[in-house]
Structure formats: structure tokens, C-alpha cells
Design a protein around this motif. Structure first.
Motif, mmCIF file in Angstrom:
data_model
loop_
_atom_site.group_PDB
_atom_site.id
_atom_site.type_symbol
_atom_site.label_atom_id
_atom_site.label_comp_id
_atom_site.label_asym_id
_atom_site.label_seq_id
_atom_site.Cartn_x
_atom_site.Cartn_y
_atom_site.Cartn_z
ATOM 1 N N PRO A 28 0.827 -1.216 0.000
ATOM 2 C CA PRO A 28 0.000 0.000 0.000
ATOM 3 C C PRO A 28 0.857 1.260 0.000
ATOM 4 N N PRO A 29 0.337 2.366 -0.542
ATOM 5 C CA PRO A 29 1.080 3.632 -0.512
ATOM 6 C C PRO A 29 1.261 4.107 0.924
ATOM 7 N N PRO A 30 2.485 4.319 1.380
ATOM 8 C CA PRO A 30 2.719 4.605 2.799
ATOM 9 C C PRO A 30 2.085 5.887 3.321
ATOM 10 N N ASN A 31 2.020 6.955 2.502
ATOM 11 C CA ASN A 31 1.457 8.191 3.044
ATOM 12 C C ASN A 31 -0.063 8.224 2.980
ATOM 13 N N ARG A 32 -0.686 7.170 2.453
ATOM 14 C CA ARG A 32 -2.140 7.069 2.447
ATOM 15 C C ARG A 32 -2.629 5.956 3.373
ATOM 16 N N ALA A 33 -1.833 4.910 3.494
ATOM 17 C CA ALA A 33 -2.206 3.774 4.354
ATOM 18 C C ALA A 33 -0.974 3.316 5.126
ATOM 19 N N PRO A 34 -0.489 4.154 6.057
ATOM 20 C CA PRO A 34 0.777 3.853 6.729
ATOM 21 C C PRO A 34 0.774 2.551 7.525
ATOM 22 N N ARG A 35 -0.321 2.257 8.211
ATOM 23 C CA ARG A 35 -0.360 1.026 8.998
ATOM 24 C C ARG A 35 -0.367 -0.201 8.095
ATOM 25 N N ALA A 36 -1.156 -0.141 7.037
ATOM 26 C CA ALA A 36 -1.201 -1.257 6.096
ATOM 27 C C ALA A 36 0.151 -1.443 5.408
ATOM 28 N N PHE A 37 0.839 -0.344 5.144
ATOM 29 C CA PHE A 37 2.160 -0.400 4.531
ATOM 30 C C PHE A 37 3.141 -1.153 5.426
ATOM 31 N N VAL A 38 3.200 -0.760 6.691
ATOM 32 C CA VAL A 38 4.124 -1.414 7.623
ATOM 33 C C VAL A 38 3.758 -2.879 7.823
ATOM 34 N N GLN A 39 2.462 -3.171 7.912
ATOM 35 C CA GLN A 39 2.037 -4.560 8.086
ATOM 36 C C GLN A 39 2.430 -5.405 6.877
ATOM 37 N N ALA A 40 2.313 -4.825 5.691
ATOM 38 C CA ALA A 40 2.713 -5.550 4.485
ATOM 39 C C ALA A 40 4.207 -5.863 4.510
ATOM 40 N N LEU A 41 5.011 -4.906 4.963
ATOM 41 C CA LEU A 41 6.451 -5.151 5.076
ATOM 42 C C LEU A 41 6.736 -6.248 6.094
ATOM 43 N N ALA A 42 6.032 -6.209 7.227
ATOM 44 C CA ALA A 42 6.227 -7.229 8.257
ATOM 45 C C ALA A 42 5.882 -8.622 7.721
ATOM 46 N N ASP A 43 4.841 -8.691 6.915
ATOM 47 C CA ASP A 43 4.453 -9.971 6.327
ATOM 48 C C ASP A 43 5.534 -10.484 5.369
ATOM 49 N N ILE A 44 6.120 -9.571 4.595
ATOM 50 C CA ILE A 44 7.190 -9.954 3.669
ATOM 51 C C ILE A 44 8.409 -10.440 4.439
ATOM 52 N N VAL A 45 8.759 -9.724 5.497
ATOM 53 C CA VAL A 45 9.915 -10.103 6.320
ATOM 54 C C VAL A 45 9.761 -11.522 6.853
ATOM 55 N N LYS A 46 8.579 -11.833 7.357
ATOM 56 C CA LYS A 46 8.337 -13.170 7.915
ATOM 57 C C LYS A 46 8.309 -14.232 6.828
#
Length: 365
Positions: free
Chosen positions: A51-69
Motif C-alpha cells: 500500500p502507498p505509505p502516506n495514504r495507508a501507513p499502517r497497512a504499509f508497515v504490516q505488508a512489510l512485516a508480512d514480507i519479512v516473515k
């Protein structure tokens, strides 16, 4: 070992992906823009839309966390202004970034100057401007720019009276400096520089350099070294200077910048924590450019025959950052990026360069 690079639209992200891949590291990329460079690169094992970070910051970080795992990522390397949104969240791995509070102070053109002055470093005369009243008594000419901005697209040189719109601030009013623009890029660990490059600004696209050649400047080296040490900084950090009789900083970018292009693959090892007695520096004969930008913006900025000859020499001697033998996909991808930014610029009435960061910009929120 797997590294996650964010900001896959950017040439610096592509260059870092190739450096890591050639060093034997598996690279995955996260990008919120449909058009990007890294997704077409053979150096990238997987490219994830986020997701675009400046529009959906929480979803952006969660997506990164999912990729990391999912990918078993050891290190996340932000490259552009998405770094501020990355720093707002907590990822379950190492991130090459300082906490948001530190990044904010360095990104702010007001707080950065105050911080550097507190470290005993030379800085230009700068005043915080919240309204037209704050400009009373400021010697003309001066430079007016937003506290949070990028690419120099909203910088104005003020020689007389000026009207300010209340919804555009805050700004800084800074003395108009003489000299030549010079940039630095460094990687630091705990206040110690482990990689460092200095380069002059010659050919640009809306203020951003598009050709790169290393230079030696002891004054810039000393200024950066003292700042990084006093700040105890870790991560990527870059400065824009005006160098004349004095070495004075104009702004700080606590993220990757085009100085990345001057290094060889050893930069990847440095980012992964390789111990070094002396900072990694570019080869003196390193030359790089963003070819398409040089053929358009760079050529358009030429104003004389001597300038044209200089432009031709730089093009002849520099390696294109995008078009690399054996990895031609990003060469095609750059036209998709350009087309997307051009379409967006038509309906937003913003420049192409501004449109390149529309969904990742962070202005202190």
C-alpha cells in the motif's frame, strides 16, 4: 541471506539490489507504485506490491512485516522517503534506519540547522518563518523554502517583498550562499563513518543530480565526520553543501541518495556490517549517470558550446545506472515509470520529479 529493499522505483534501489545480488545475497523488493525499476531486474528474486505509505501507513508497515516473515529477511534497506513510514512501525528484523524522531530532526531544514549549530559546526544564517511577520528584518536576498520539502522544487530566491500563503508553511529563510553545490553520501554505524563519497553537482533534473563523479574535499569530509560522530548516527545519511570560502550545509537527507552509484559491490558488505578500519570510498575514476535523464534534462540545461562538449564527455565516460549488460529489464521499466509520472503531472500540475514521490512523501506528520 535475504535483504528487503523498499522504494523499488528508484535508481538507487536498483543499484543497491544489484550490489547485494552480485555479493551473493538474495534480494526482494517492496514498492507501492505500479511502475518501477526493480521489478524487472534479474537481481531481484521477488517484487511485492505494498500500500502507498502516506495514504495507508499502517497497512504499509504490516505488508512489510508480512514480507519479512515470509521471506526470512535479515535486513531492510529503505531508499527513499518511505524510510519515514518504515521507521514509524516496528519490523521483526534489522532496519538500516534511525528511529523516526532522529529522522524527523534531520529531514527538517530548521531542526537540522539548529542541531548542527549545537554541534559547533558552521551553518548558514537561518530563520524559522511561520508568517510574513517573521520575514521582517531578514536581509535581502535570501532563500525561502518549506521546512519539509525535496528536490528544491519549491525553493525561491527572495529579493524584495513576498506574500505568503498560510496553508503552505512553515518555511525557513536562509542566507543566499555563494559557491558551488557539492553533495556527500555516507553510511555510518554508531557515529562512525564506514562508507563515504563526495561529488559535485553539474547536470541536474529539477535540482537533482543526474551525473556523478567523486571528488576530494577535506572540508566536507571533516564537517560530515563531526556531525555523524556528535549525532551518534547509524544508517545512510547525505548532505547538500554550498562550498566557497566556507563549507556550509543547505540540507540533510537521512536516507540513500545518488552517492550510492559511485561505489562498487563492497557497499553491500558494509551495509551488512562488515568491519573496516577505514571508510570505504569510491574509486577515483568512478563515473555514473542516469542515462535517460542526461539525454533529456541534462542536455536541456546546456547553455553553451563548451557546456555541450562537457556534457558529451560526461555521457561518453559515465556508466548508465539503469542500463547494465545482462540486466536490461530496468531499461524498459524506466519508460513505464516516466510515462506514469508524466500522466500524473498532467492532472496534478506538478513536475515530473515531484510526481515521482507523490505517495511516499513525508512532511513531518
Amino acid at each position: 541471506m535475504t535483504v528487503l529493499i523498499t522504494g523499488g522505483r528508484a535508481p538507487v534501489a536498483l543499484d543497491l539490489a544489484r550490489k547485494f545480488a552480485r555479493s551473493g545475497v538474495r534480494v526482494v523488493v517492496a514498492e507501492s507504485s505500479r511502475a518501477q525499476l526493480c521489478g524487472r531486474s534479474s537481481a531481484v528474486a521477488a517484487s511485492y506490491p505494498v500500500p502507498p505509505p502516506n495514504r495507508a501507513p499502517r497497512a504499509f508497515v504490516q505488508a512489510l512485516a508480512d514480507i519479512v516473515k515470509a521471506e526470512g529477511v535479515r535486513l531492510v534497506v529503505p531508499t527513499c522517503e518511505e524510510i519515514f513510514w518504515v521507521a514509524r512501525g516496528r519490523l521483526p528484523c534489522e532496519v538500516l534506519a534511525e528511529p523516526l524522531g532522529t529522522l524527523r530532526a534531520l529531514h527538517s531544514k530548521w531542526e537540522f540547522v539548529r542541531l548542527a549549530k549545537g554541534f559547533g559546526l558552521a551553518v548558514p544564517e537561518t530563520r524559522l518563518v511561520l508568517s510574513a511577520r517573521d520575514l521582517v528584518g531578514v536581509p535581502r536576498p535570501f532563500v525561502l523554502k518549506p521546512v519539509f520539502s525535496r528536490f528544491g522544487t519549491k525553493v525561491r530566491v527572495v529579493r524584495g517583498n513576498i506574500g505568503l500563503k498560510g496553508d503552505e508553511g512553515p518555511w525557513v529563510a536562509q542566507e543566499l550562499l555563494d559557491g558551488a553545490p557539492v553533495c556527500s553520501y555516507s553510511v555510518a554505524v554508531g557515529g562512525r563513518i564506514v562508507a563515504h563519497a563526495v561529488y559535485a553537482v553539474e547536470f541536474t533534473a529539477s535540482g537533482a543530480a543526474v551525473s556523478f563523479a567523486p571528488m576530494a574535499h577535506a572540508g566536507v569530509d571533516a564537517w560530515v565526520s563531526r556531525f555523524v560522530e556528535r549525532a551518534g548516527f547509524s544508517g545512510q545519511i547525505a548532505f547538500d553543501f554550498m562550498v566557497g570560502e566556507r563549507v556550509l550545509p543547505m540540507e540533510c537527507n537521512p536516507r540513500a541518495t545518488s552517492g550510492v552509484h559511485l561505489f562498487g559491490d563492497e557497499l553491500a558488505a558494509v551495509m551488512l556490517g562488515e568491519a573496516r578500519e577505514e571508510p570505504l570510498r569510491p574509486s577515483p575514476d568512478a563515473r555514473a549517470m542516469i542515462g535517460l535523464a542526461m539525454l533529456t534534462f541534462g542536455l536541456a540545461g546546456v547553455r553553451s558550446w563548451s557546456g555541450l562538449r562537457r556534457w558529451a564527455r560526461v555521457v561518453r565516460e559515465s556508466a548508465d545506472v539503469i542500463a547494465v549488460p545482462g540486466d536490461r529489464g530496468p531499461f524498459r521499466g524506466q519508460f513505464e515509470v516516466l510515462w506514469q509520472n508524466w500522466i500524473r503531472s498532467l492532472w496534478t500540475r506538478r513536475s515530473l520529479v515531484e510526481c515521482s514521490t507523490y505517495d511516499i512523501e513525508w512532511d513531518g506528520r
